[in-house]
Design an enzyme around this catalytic site. Structure first.
Site, PDB file in Angstrom:
ATOM      1  N   HIS A 120      44.836  48.227   8.392  1.00 28.18           N
ATOM      2  CA  HIS A 120      43.686  49.205   9.062  1.00 28.18           C
ATOM      3  C   HIS A 120      42.334  49.227   8.488  1.00 28.18           C
ATOM      4  O   HIS A 120      42.168  49.464   7.311  1.00 28.18           O
ATOM      5  CB  HIS A 120      44.297  50.580   9.150  1.00 28.18           C
ATOM      6  N   GLY A 310      25.833  58.149  18.775  1.00 26.84           N
ATOM      7  CA  GLY A 310      25.810  58.180  17.235  1.00 26.84           C
ATOM      8  C   GLY A 310      24.891  59.151  16.653  1.00 26.84           C
ATOM      9  O   GLY A 310      24.795  59.233  15.473  1.00 26.84           O
TER      10      GLY A 310
HETATM   11  P1  NAI Z   1      34.365  59.451  20.000  1.00 26.79           P
HETATM   12  O1  NAI Z   1      34.844  59.633  21.450  1.00 26.79           O
HETATM   13  O2  NAI Z   1      34.041  60.650  19.193  1.00 26.79           O
HETATM   14  O3  NAI Z   1      32.770  58.828  20.194  1.00 26.79           O
HETATM   15  C1  NAI Z   1      32.478  57.732  20.967  1.00 26.79           C
HETATM   16  C2  NAI Z   1      31.018  57.458  20.952  1.00 26.79           C
HETATM   17  O4  NAI Z   1      30.251  58.349  21.712  1.00 26.79           O
HETATM   18  C3  NAI Z   1      30.198  57.689  19.425  1.00 26.79           C
HETATM   19  O5  NAI Z   1      29.412  56.588  19.519  1.00 26.79           O
HETATM   20  C4  NAI Z   1      29.545  58.856  19.483  1.00 26.79           C
HETATM   21  O6  NAI Z   1      28.548  59.102  18.726  1.00 26.79           O
HETATM   22  C5  NAI Z   1      29.320  58.989  21.053  1.00 26.79           C
HETATM   23  N1  NAI Z   1      28.941  60.209  21.601  1.00 26.79           N
HETATM   24  C6  NAI Z   1      29.917  61.385  21.130  1.00 26.79           C
HETATM   25  N2  NAI Z   1      29.498  62.491  21.999  1.00 26.79           N
HETATM   26  C7  NAI Z   1      28.343  62.236  22.164  1.00 26.79           C
HETATM   27  C8  NAI Z   1      27.083  63.096  23.153  1.00 26.79           C
HETATM   28  N3  NAI Z   1      27.556  64.443  23.216  1.00 26.79           N
HETATM   29  N4  NAI Z   1      26.129  62.544  23.410  1.00 26.79           N
HETATM   30  C9  NAI Z   1      25.879  61.136  22.968  1.00 26.79           C
HETATM   31  N5  NAI Z   1      26.817  60.271  22.326  1.00 26.79           N
HETATM   32  C10 NAI Z   1      27.777  60.961  22.247  1.00 26.79           C
HETATM   33  O7  NAI Z   1      34.906  58.256  19.204  1.00 26.79           O
HETATM   34  P2  NAI Z   1      36.450  57.700  19.486  1.00 26.79           P
HETATM   35  O8  NAI Z   1      36.476  56.878  20.706  1.00 26.79           O
HETATM   36  O9  NAI Z   1      37.240  58.885  19.168  1.00 26.79           O
HETATM   37  O10 NAI Z   1      36.529  56.947  18.162  1.00 26.79           O
HETATM   38  C11 NAI Z   1      36.472  57.497  16.717  1.00 26.79           C
HETATM   39  C12 NAI Z   1      36.863  56.318  15.731  1.00 26.79           C
HETATM   40  O11 NAI Z   1      37.983  55.857  15.790  1.00 26.79           O
HETATM   41  C13 NAI Z   1      35.738  55.298  15.905  1.00 26.79           C
HETATM   42  O12 NAI Z   1      35.172  55.259  14.506  1.00 26.79           O
HETATM   43  C14 NAI Z   1      36.552  54.076  15.833  1.00 26.79           C
HETATM   44  O13 NAI Z   1      35.936  52.832  15.148  1.00 26.79           O
HETATM   45  C15 NAI Z   1      37.701  54.513  15.167  1.00 26.79           C
HETATM   46  N6  NAI Z   1      39.091  53.733  15.613  1.00 26.79           N
HETATM   47  C16 NAI Z   1      39.469  52.841  14.727  1.00 26.79           C
HETATM   48  C17 NAI Z   1      40.753  52.100  15.120  1.00 26.79           C
HETATM   49  C18 NAI Z   1      41.187  51.194  14.110  1.00 26.79           C
HETATM   50  O14 NAI Z   1      42.401  50.585  14.380  1.00 26.79           O
HETATM   51  N7  NAI Z   1      40.468  50.594  12.983  1.00 26.79           N
HETATM   52  C19 NAI Z   1      41.393  52.406  16.413  1.00 26.79           C
HETATM   53  C20 NAI Z   1      40.722  53.379  17.059  1.00 26.79           C
HETATM   54  C21 NAI Z   1      39.524  53.912  16.828  1.00 26.79           C
END
Ligand code: NAI
Length: 355
Positions: A120, A310
């Site tokens: 991961h 972001g």
């Molecule tokens: P999230 O839903 O919290 O945010 C998604 C995107 O929307 C981000 O770029 C955030 O800055 C933007 N955003 C959120 N609220 C906003 C607003 N009010 N205005 C403008 N932009 C806004 O992210 P999510 O989908 O919960 O993912 C969280 C993390 O999980 C990520 O870093 C992702 O890479 C990681 N992840 C990693 C996995 C792995 O297997 N390595 C699998 C799934 C997710």
């Protein structure tokens, strides 16, 4: 409300590193993982921060991660390559792969680099932001374990397969957009479970594949935006798994089922040097202009302003790296303890959950 404590970044780093070393990881690799997890928590990405240490430590202790990976770099063309990760700890392998890709993009103008067999790798923001700090445009995506029903289906097939983008700007940290391709992350279901709160009916399905509002009944997540998120998560799997000859779809290894097994996951970096297409100064200036125009956009009812992708994470990061990072007390207590669990995960089948 979950009880939190404020921890200085340096202290958090030391605690995470010490725990991973205790589990068996080498100091330099533990240092890399700790830096990544502190970044995630400071950015407000708590689902991918210190909360994961318990799981990582157990997998390390059980032999599900290669402790001394033989990481090799295979250049397959002027701008392409494969980094063989030997199932080393994901954050460390992915960072090596990123550095290789950055070098290639700086030399040839672009890089498409696959990372083959890693565990991961955490929050993708960490990698794409680093590349954009070097004036590159960056895209990354990776596979994760099957816990999402395909659009129109009632059995899990894909993972939450995230994708992230970053671009350099004139002032301040790069613009970073990073998301899972599901409506909500699995961590949000766990959160609702712990609080016994219902969830919206478009997040997840139960064992019969029916939408559910009861977090305890969840057996699969739903793709974001119906068929569009479903299509996106499929292409993420095609590009980060199938392209590298790795298991794909429902054949991707489970995160929690057997921690003695290696994960064999895939990740992809696509890096572009903007200078091969336009003038870097004007490109970065245009990003700044776009941000300014977004900030000046009249906000909708219920919103204070428009944030660029972001931006909220960056505001968190700037603040928490100075003032200390809020961490769940239970996570902090675990980090301070002598414990490395050996029996918290495993044996629960394909759906990702604690036993
Ligand atoms: P999230 O839903 O919290 O945010 C998604 C995107 O929307 C981000 O770029 C955030 O800055 C933007 N955003 C959120 N609220 C906003 C607003 N009010 N205005 C403008 N932009 C806004 O992210 P999510 O989908 O919960 O993912 C969280 C993390 O999980 C990520 O870093 C992702 O890479 C990681 N992840 C990693 C996995 C792995 O297997 N390595 C699998 C799934 C997710």
């Amino acid at each position: 409300m979950e009880e939190t404590v404020t921890v200085q970044p340096k202290k958090l780093h030391e605690l995470i590193q010490a725990k991973l070393i205790k589990a068996g990881l080498k100091a330099d690799q533990a240092d890399t993982v700790a830096e990544h997890l502190v970044f995630a928590d400071a950015s407000g990405i708590h689902s991918h921060g210190a909360v994961r240490v318990d799981y990582y430590a157990e997998r390390i202790a059980k032999g599900g991660i290669t402790l001394d990976p033989d990481i090799t770099f295979e250049k397959t063309g002027p701008s392409t390559g494969i980094v063989h990760g030997d199932n080393g700890v994901g954050h460390y392998v992915a960072l090596q792969g990123l550095e290789y890709a950055i070098h290639q993009a700086e030399e040839s103008g672009a890089a498409v680099v696959g990372i083959k067999r890693l565990s991961h790798c955490g929050a993708l923001s960490y990698y794409v932001k680093r590349a954009a700090e070097k004036n590159l445009i960056a895209i990354s995506m990776c596979q994760s374990d099957p816990m999402v029903v395909p659009f129109g289906g009632s059995e899990n097939y894909f993972g939450t397969n995230p994708i992230a983008f970053a671009a350099p700007r004139e002032q301040g940290a790069p613009v970073v957009f990073d998301m899972a391709t599901t409506v909500q992350a699995w961590g949000k279901i766990l959160d609702a479970r712990s609080k016994d709160q219902s969830i919206p009916n478009n997040w997840a399905v139960d064992a019969d594949g029916k939408p559910t509002t009861n977090p305890h009944d969840v057996q699969g997540l739903l793709p974001m935006a119906g068929p569009k998120g479903f299509g996106l998560m499929m292409m993420v799997d095609v590009l980060s798994g199938m392209l590298l000859g790795l298991p794909f779809g429902k054949h991707v290894s489970s995160m929690y089922a057997d921690l003695t097994e290696k994960r064999n996951l895939g990740q992809l970096f696509i890096l572009i040097d903007p200078q091969r297409f336009t003038d870097l100064v004007s490109f970065k200036h245009s990003i700044e202009t776009m941000i300014g125009e977004l900030h000046a956009t009249k906000s909708a009812e219920g919103f204070n302003q428009v944030y660029y992708p972001g931006e909220i994470n960056q505001i968190n990061y700037d603040r928490y790296m100075k003032e200390g990072i809020p961490i769940a007390k239970a996570v902090f207590d675990y980090l301070k303890s002598e414990t490395v669990h050996f029996d918290q995960y495993g044996g629960t089948g394909s759906f990702a959950t604690k036993s």
